[in-house]
Design an enzyme around this catalytic site. Structure first.
Site, PDB file in Angstrom:
ATOM      1  N   LYS A 192      36.319  48.493  29.781  1.00 22.83           N
ATOM      2  CA  LYS A 192      37.743  48.804  29.288  1.00 22.83           C
ATOM      3  C   LYS A 192      38.452  47.493  29.339  1.00 22.83           C
ATOM      4  O   LYS A 192      38.666  46.642  30.204  1.00 22.83           O
ATOM      5  CB  LYS A 192      38.503  49.623  30.311  1.00 22.83           C
ATOM      6  CG  LYS A 192      40.061  49.819  29.610  1.00 22.83           C
ATOM      7  CD  LYS A 192      41.089  50.422  30.505  1.00 22.83           C
ATOM      8  CE  LYS A 192      41.811  49.386  31.392  1.00 22.83           C
ATOM      9  NZ  LYS A 192      42.786  48.759  30.214  1.00 22.83           N
ATOM     10  N   GLU A 266      37.071  39.459  40.688  1.00 22.79           N
ATOM     11  CA  GLU A 266      37.542  38.193  40.039  1.00 22.79           C
ATOM     12  C   GLU A 266      38.857  38.242  40.107  1.00 22.79           C
ATOM     13  O   GLU A 266      39.667  38.822  39.048  1.00 22.79           O
ATOM     14  CB  GLU A 266      36.831  37.824  38.806  1.00 22.79           C
ATOM     15  CG  GLU A 266      35.298  37.896  38.798  1.00 22.79           C
ATOM     16  CD  GLU A 266      34.701  36.616  39.394  1.00 22.79           C
ATOM     17  OE1 GLU A 266      35.513  35.869  40.050  1.00 22.79           O
ATOM     18  OE2 GLU A 266      33.462  36.585  39.444  1.00 22.79           O
ATOM     19  N   CYS A 300      43.361  32.129  35.132  1.00 26.08           N
ATOM     20  CA  CYS A 300      43.215  32.353  36.562  1.00 26.08           C
ATOM     21  C   CYS A 300      42.857  31.147  37.333  1.00 26.08           C
ATOM     22  O   CYS A 300      43.345  30.953  38.298  1.00 26.08           O
ATOM     23  CB  CYS A 300      42.015  33.300  36.807  1.00 26.08           C
ATOM     24  SG  CYS A 300      40.437  32.821  36.160  1.00 26.08           S
ATOM     25  N   GLU A 397      51.009  33.282  42.138  1.00 23.98           N
ATOM     26  CA  GLU A 397      50.441  33.045  40.963  1.00 23.98           C
ATOM     27  C   GLU A 397      51.522  33.624  39.983  1.00 23.98           C
ATOM     28  O   GLU A 397      51.982  34.342  39.828  1.00 23.98           O
ATOM     29  CB  GLU A 397      49.322  33.883  40.679  1.00 23.98           C
ATOM     30  CG  GLU A 397      48.363  33.584  39.349  1.00 23.98           C
ATOM     31  CD  GLU A 397      47.382  34.539  39.106  1.00 23.98           C
ATOM     32  OE1 GLU A 397      47.485  35.678  39.478  1.00 23.98           O
ATOM     33  OE2 GLU A 397      46.178  33.860  38.643  1.00 23.98           O
TER      34      GLU A 397
HETATM   35  P1  NAD Z   1      45.758  43.124  35.699  1.00 28.03           P
HETATM   36  O1  NAD Z   1      45.296  43.352  37.150  1.00 28.03           O
HETATM   37  O2  NAD Z   1      47.194  43.757  35.541  1.00 28.03           O
HETATM   38  O3  NAD Z   1      44.981  43.893  34.763  1.00 28.03           O
HETATM   39  C1  NAD Z   1      43.574  43.669  34.685  1.00 28.03           C
HETATM   40  C2  NAD Z   1      42.870  44.921  33.962  1.00 28.03           C
HETATM   41  O4  NAD Z   1      43.003  45.935  35.156  1.00 28.03           O
HETATM   42  C3  NAD Z   1      43.528  45.495  32.811  1.00 28.03           C
HETATM   43  O5  NAD Z   1      42.543  46.165  31.908  1.00 28.03           O
HETATM   44  C4  NAD Z   1      44.308  46.577  33.128  1.00 28.03           C
HETATM   45  O6  NAD Z   1      44.618  47.727  32.206  1.00 28.03           O
HETATM   46  C5  NAD Z   1      43.443  47.269  34.361  1.00 28.03           C
HETATM   47  N1  NAD Z   1      44.392  47.808  35.162  1.00 28.03           N
HETATM   48  C6  NAD Z   1      45.484  47.737  35.639  1.00 28.03           C
HETATM   49  N2  NAD Z   1      45.778  48.568  36.760  1.00 28.03           N
HETATM   50  C7  NAD Z   1      44.634  49.263  37.109  1.00 28.03           C
HETATM   51  C8  NAD Z   1      44.067  50.230  38.044  1.00 28.03           C
HETATM   52  N3  NAD Z   1      44.994  50.736  39.136  1.00 28.03           N
HETATM   53  N4  NAD Z   1      42.703  50.517  38.300  1.00 28.03           N
HETATM   54  C9  NAD Z   1      41.823  49.950  37.332  1.00 28.03           C
HETATM   55  N5  NAD Z   1      42.257  49.146  36.355  1.00 28.03           N
HETATM   56  C10 NAD Z   1      43.657  48.906  36.155  1.00 28.03           C
HETATM   57  O7  NAD Z   1      45.657  41.896  35.349  1.00 28.03           O
HETATM   58  P2  NAD Z   1      46.103  40.928  33.806  1.00 28.03           P
HETATM   59  O8  NAD Z   1      47.535  40.824  34.036  1.00 28.03           O
HETATM   60  O9  NAD Z   1      45.361  41.753  32.702  1.00 28.03           O
HETATM   61  O10 NAD Z   1      45.186  39.634  34.133  1.00 28.03           O
HETATM   62  C11 NAD Z   1      45.627  38.365  34.695  1.00 28.03           C
HETATM   63  C12 NAD Z   1      45.209  38.499  36.005  1.00 28.03           C
HETATM   64  O11 NAD Z   1      43.702  38.196  36.043  1.00 28.03           O
HETATM   65  C13 NAD Z   1      45.535  37.042  36.961  1.00 28.03           C
HETATM   66  O12 NAD Z   1      45.792  37.291  38.165  1.00 28.03           O
HETATM   67  C14 NAD Z   1      44.283  36.408  36.520  1.00 28.03           C
HETATM   68  O13 NAD Z   1      44.402  35.224  37.991  1.00 28.03           O
HETATM   69  C15 NAD Z   1      43.344  37.353  36.740  1.00 28.03           C
HETATM   70  N6  NAD Z   1      42.118  36.759  36.430  1.00 28.03           N
HETATM   71  C16 NAD Z   1      41.089  36.342  36.986  1.00 28.03           C
HETATM   72  C17 NAD Z   1      39.776  35.709  36.642  1.00 28.03           C
HETATM   73  C18 NAD Z   1      38.842  35.358  37.727  1.00 28.03           C
HETATM   74  O14 NAD Z   1      37.757  35.072  37.162  1.00 28.03           O
HETATM   75  N7  NAD Z   1      39.018  35.236  38.855  1.00 28.03           N
HETATM   76  C19 NAD Z   1      39.757  35.584  35.490  1.00 28.03           C
HETATM   77  C20 NAD Z   1      40.853  36.029  34.363  1.00 28.03           C
HETATM   78  C21 NAD Z   1      41.782  36.477  34.764  1.00 28.03           C
END
Ligand code: NAD
Length: 487
Positions: A192, A266, A300, A397
């Protein structure tokens, strides 16, 4: 030392150089990709994905409900049992190579769609996201028939069906990080993408059809967080691979606690970029700019905290502000753009709130005088000085182009400050002295420490975090391990 007198504020501008969109093909409406076919959602619902640089709707995308997720998991299980787990590694590798080659052939289309949907500068999607995505498929294709060499004397076996959930900041690249090692190790997947950037994953589904991958090996469902939660909680999932915020990562870990589901998390970061007085300062300033501003801070591992040794503070600050005043903020499709659009209204509100917090806490605020487009979601490159270690700007963050600057005198002081956050994803060290660099790399609690460079990625290098930045590694031979078992 004599200083470079080049007047960086002389005001010269580049002529616009927008990338064409004539060659891209987007459908008005995208269904779910399940069992190798485009399937209407049982929910009957669709949502819009918009271009954050002008707020225009790009396409409608299906919103998967519990029944849709169940169909996708069933398709993945069937493909695993009947086809994929029975294929030799060599045959799996051929399919993965084919995907890599097709991405290269259509790289321009993928890059433009990535910038349209996500707001990131075309220079980034063209030169980083899409080539690296292809490189990950090439790299893991090579491992598919060599798993016994990756894990000598351990007899690796595939897990089964992986649920994979990705964020909006590197939509295509995160999909590659997830799908390529999973397939190489013999698993099938339900993936997803994030709700604000689903288009390159859906284009990848078209490409996967063209590659002739057996039906059901890769299934792509779209939706909001609830859809992700349904995937995580589905009883027939063997593994959850999640990239996203620490908050959601914690929810997922609670949901799978007590089950046999494996996980890779991640999560977020709050990286320290550290400039010592003996560093090549121009190079360091460029690295800092790249680390926090080039992708709107939507990274990230963004170098969102800058530590400058006191003796070079004034000169670094002047160079930094000069460079910031020359950053091109605007149309993500323009090849000159350095800083594109903020990914969504929601994210812009979060960033603006942090800017207010910084001002309220008494930190000193600076933005260059550049203009931003009237429509869309924009934030100028921003920095704060006089930031206290306890400040929310230094601890949380922000995920935007906001840099929190602090000073230090000694090595021990900067190590203590750099490690003093809940995160531990990445860091950068700028120094001429190898011994100092190695001392820091061993003491900084970060999964990646770059020395005299920043934000460099390669499919052969593992990436992942300490502490609240998550667990498990993606990339490299280490990125295969979360997709295999040994008994
Ligand atoms: P997010 O956690 O809001 O969403 C990430 C994904 O999770 C989306 O597809 C979302 O629809 C889904 N999601 C949301 N709630 C969920 C739940 N309860 N259960 C399962 N899935 C759910 O994050 P975002 O705003 O899309 O991305 C930004 C974040 O991602 C930042 O914190 C960033 O640091 C992190 N990030 C980390 C890495 C890494 O490699 N460590 C890489 C890229 C981004």
């Amino acid at each position: 030392m004599k200083e470079n007198k080049l007047d960086l504020n002389s005001g010269w501008e580049f002529a616009p150089a927008p990338e064409s969109t004539a060659h891209i093909q987007l459908k008005k409406k995208y269904d779910l990709f399940i069992g190798g076919k485009w399937v209407k959602p049982k929910s009957g619902k669709y949502f819009k994905t918009v271009n954050p640089s002008n707020e225009e709707v790009l396409a409608e995308v299906a919103e998967a409900n519990e029944k849709d997720v169940d169909l996708a998991v069933k398709a993945a299980r069937k493909a695993y049992n009947e086809v994929w787990s029975k294929l030799s590694g060599k045959e799996r590798g051929k399919y993965i190579y084919r995907i890599a080659r097709l991405i290269q052939e259509r790289a321009r289309e993928f890059a433009v769609i990535e910038s349209l949907d996500g707001g990131k500068p075309i220079r980034e999607s063209r030169d980083v996201d899409v080539p690296l995505a292809a490189a990950h498929f090439f790299y893991y294709a090579g491992w598919a028939d060599k798993l016994e060499y990756a894990f000598p004397n351990r007899k690796p076996k595939s897990l089964g069906v992986a649920a994979q959930i990705t964020p909006w900041n590197f939509p295509m690249l995160m999909v590659a990080w997830k799908i390529a090692p999973a397939l190489a190790a013999g698993n099938t997947v339900v993936l997803k993408p994030a709700e604000t950037t689903p288009l390159t994953a859906l284009k990848l589904a078209e490409l996967i059809q063209d590659a002739g991958l057996p039906d059901g090996v890769v299934n792509i469902v779209t939706g909001y967080g609830q859809t992700g939660a349904m995937m995580v909680e589905h009883p027939d999932i063997d593994k959850v691979a999640f990239t996203g915020s620490t908050g959601v990562g914690k929810i997922i870990m609670k949901a799978i606690a007590g089950t046999s589901k494996k996980s890779t998390m991640e999560l977020g970061g709050k990286a320290a970029n550290i400039i010592f007085e003996d560093a090549p300062l121009d190079q360091a300033v460029e690295g800092v700019i790249n680390g926090i501003f080039f992708n709107q801070g939507h990274v990230c591992c963004a170098g969102s905290r800058l530590f400058i040794q006191e003796s070079v503070y004034d000169v670094v600050m002047r160079k930094l502000k000069d460079r910031m005043s020359n950053l091109v903020v605007g149309d993500p499709l323009d090849k000159n753009t350095d800083v594109g659009a903020i990914n969504s209204k929601k994210q812009l509100d979060i960033i603006n709130n942090y800017i207010k917090v910084g001002k309220d806490e008494g930190a000193e605020f600076y933005q260059p005088t550049c203009s931003t487009p009237k429509k869309g979601y924009w934030c100028k490159p921003t920095l704060f000085t006089n930031v206290a270690q306890s400040s929310r700007l230094a601890q949380e963050e922000i995920f935007g182009p906001v840099l929190a600057i602090q000073t230090f005198r000694t090595v021990d002081e900067v190590i203590a400050k750099a490690n003093n956050t809940p995160y531990g994803l990445s860091a950068g060290v700028w120094s001429d002295k190898g011994s100092k660099v190695f001392n820091l790399t061993s003491k900084l609690k970060a999964g990646v420490v770059w020395a005299n460079t920043y934000n460099k990625f390669d499919p052969t290098s593992p990436f992942g975090g300490y502490k609240e930045s998550g667990h498990g590694r993606e990339g490299g031979v280490q990125g295969l391990e979360p997709y295999v078992k040994f008994n």
